[in-house]
Design a protein around this motif. Structure first.
Motif, PDB file in Angstrom:
ATOM      1  N   TRP A 271     -24.609  16.758  16.615  1.00  0.00           N
ATOM      2  CA  TRP A 271     -24.688  16.665  18.076  1.00  0.00           C
ATOM      3  C   TRP A 271     -24.751  15.232  18.576  1.00  0.00           C
ATOM      4  O   TRP A 271     -23.989  14.833  19.434  1.00  0.00           O
ATOM      5  N   HIS A 272     -25.682  14.422  18.076  1.00  0.00           N
ATOM      6  CA  HIS A 272     -25.810  13.042  18.567  1.00  0.00           C
ATOM      7  C   HIS A 272     -25.955  12.034  17.436  1.00  0.00           C
ATOM      8  O   HIS A 272     -26.266  10.877  17.684  1.00  0.00           O
ATOM      9  N   GLY A 273     -25.789  12.475  16.207  1.00  0.00           N
ATOM     10  CA  GLY A 273     -25.682  11.546  15.093  1.00  0.00           C
ATOM     11  C   GLY A 273     -26.960  11.041  14.467  1.00  0.00           C
ATOM     12  O   GLY A 273     -26.909  10.088  13.676  1.00  0.00           O
ATOM     13  N   TRP A 274     -28.114  11.629  14.784  1.00  0.00           N
ATOM     14  CA  TRP A 274     -29.320  11.168  14.092  1.00  0.00           C
ATOM     15  C   TRP A 274     -29.130  11.357  12.581  1.00  0.00           C
ATOM     16  O   TRP A 274     -28.746  12.450  12.130  1.00  0.00           O
ATOM     17  N   PRO A 275     -29.416  10.309  11.804  1.00  0.00           N
ATOM     18  CA  PRO A 275     -29.256  10.405  10.350  1.00  0.00           C
ATOM     19  C   PRO A 275     -30.553  10.808   9.652  1.00  0.00           C
ATOM     20  O   PRO A 275     -31.635  10.327  10.014  1.00  0.00           O
ATOM     21  N   TYR A 276     -30.433  11.670   8.671  1.00  0.00           N
ATOM     22  CA  TYR A 276     -31.597  12.129   7.891  1.00  0.00           C
ATOM     23  C   TYR A 276     -31.334  11.913   6.409  1.00  0.00           C
ATOM     24  O   TYR A 276     -30.210  12.103   5.927  1.00  0.00           O
ATOM     25  N   ASP A 277     -32.422  11.569   5.696  1.00  0.00           N
ATOM     26  CA  ASP A 277     -32.382  11.542   4.237  1.00  0.00           C
ATOM     27  C   ASP A 277     -32.450  12.997   3.759  1.00  0.00           C
ATOM     28  O   ASP A 277     -33.454  13.688   3.988  1.00  0.00           O
TER      29      ASP A 277
ATOM     30  N   PRO B 173     -27.712  21.680  14.619  1.00  0.00           N
ATOM     31  CA  PRO B 173     -27.655  22.344  13.312  1.00  0.00           C
ATOM     32  C   PRO B 173     -27.217  21.375  12.208  1.00  0.00           C
ATOM     33  O   PRO B 173     -26.047  21.061  12.069  1.00  0.00           O
ATOM     34  N   LEU B 174     -28.180  20.931  11.408  1.00  0.00           N
ATOM     35  CA  LEU B 174     -27.871  19.930  10.372  1.00  0.00           C
ATOM     36  C   LEU B 174     -26.936  20.472   9.304  1.00  0.00           C
ATOM     37  O   LEU B 174     -26.233  19.712   8.645  1.00  0.00           O
ATOM     38  N   GLY B 175     -26.884  21.800   9.148  1.00  0.00           N
ATOM     39  CA  GLY B 175     -25.957  22.395   8.186  1.00  0.00           C
ATOM     40  C   GLY B 175     -24.501  22.241   8.592  1.00  0.00           C
ATOM     41  O   GLY B 175     -23.599  22.433   7.774  1.00  0.00           O
ATOM     42  N   ASP B 176     -24.265  21.866   9.852  1.00  0.00           N
ATOM     43  CA  ASP B 176     -22.911  21.575  10.331  1.00  0.00           C
ATOM     44  C   ASP B 176     -22.691  20.070  10.444  1.00  0.00           C
ATOM     45  O   ASP B 176     -21.741  19.617  11.082  1.00  0.00           O
ATOM     46  N   GLY B 177     -23.606  19.298   9.845  1.00  0.00           N
ATOM     47  CA  GLY B 177     -23.565  17.843   9.986  1.00  0.00           C
ATOM     48  C   GLY B 177     -22.539  17.194   9.074  1.00  0.00           C
ATOM     49  O   GLY B 177     -21.737  17.845   8.410  1.00  0.00           O
TER      50      GLY B 177
ATOM     51  N   CYS C 280     -22.155  20.345   3.043  1.00  0.00           N
ATOM     52  CA  CYS C 280     -23.330  21.069   3.499  1.00  0.00           C
ATOM     53  C   CYS C 280     -22.903  22.356   4.186  1.00  0.00           C
ATOM     54  O   CYS C 280     -21.738  22.515   4.549  1.00  0.00           O
ATOM     55  N   MET C 281     -23.851  23.258   4.320  1.00  0.00           N
ATOM     56  CA  MET C 281     -23.573  24.530   4.977  1.00  0.00           C
ATOM     57  C   MET C 281     -24.880  25.088   5.533  1.00  0.00           C
ATOM     58  O   MET C 281     -25.965  24.659   5.155  1.00  0.00           O
TER      59      MET C 281
END
Ligand code: FES
Length: 101
Positions: free
Chosen positions: A65-71, A50-54, A18-19
């Motif tokens: 940041w705290h690991g919330w997972p997203y589909d 920033p999910l693009g850095d996930g 991801c980016m």
């Protein structure tokens, strides 16, 4: 009516990665899941990470940041029901990845 904006080349993002990209002034998290591109708003529903850095695993991205997972395909948080980020339409034209803003 909103339009598609070019944000990257297909070669910029390998499968499983991801980016963060800019789409007309909007920060977008762009994903490549097995060759299919997806885009989410780049702001975690928890505290704006920033999910693009996930961290990507299959069709799931974990917020750095705290690991919330997203589909990645829907923007829905898979741990906290009802929490989600906006999923953007993506199209690939030639080698151009475009996001609807
Ligand atoms: S800001 Fe994303 S999990 Fe906390």
């Amino acid at each position: 009516m909103s339009d598609f904006t070019s944000v990257a080349k297909t070669s910029d993002l390998a499968p499983g990665e991801c980016m963060t990209v800019d789409a007309g002034g909007t920060s977008i998290a762009l994903f490549n899941v097995d060759g299919t591109f997806y885009a989410l708003d780049n702001t975690c529903a928890h505290k704006g990470g920033p999910l693009g850095d996930g961290f990507c695993e299959g069709h799931i991205v974990k917020c750095p940041w705290h690991g919330w997972p997203y589909d990645i395909t829907t923007g829905e948080c898979t741990r906290h029901e009802g929490e989600k980020v906006h999923a953007r339409e993506v199209q690939v034209v030639g080698d151009d990845v475009q996001v609807r803003v």
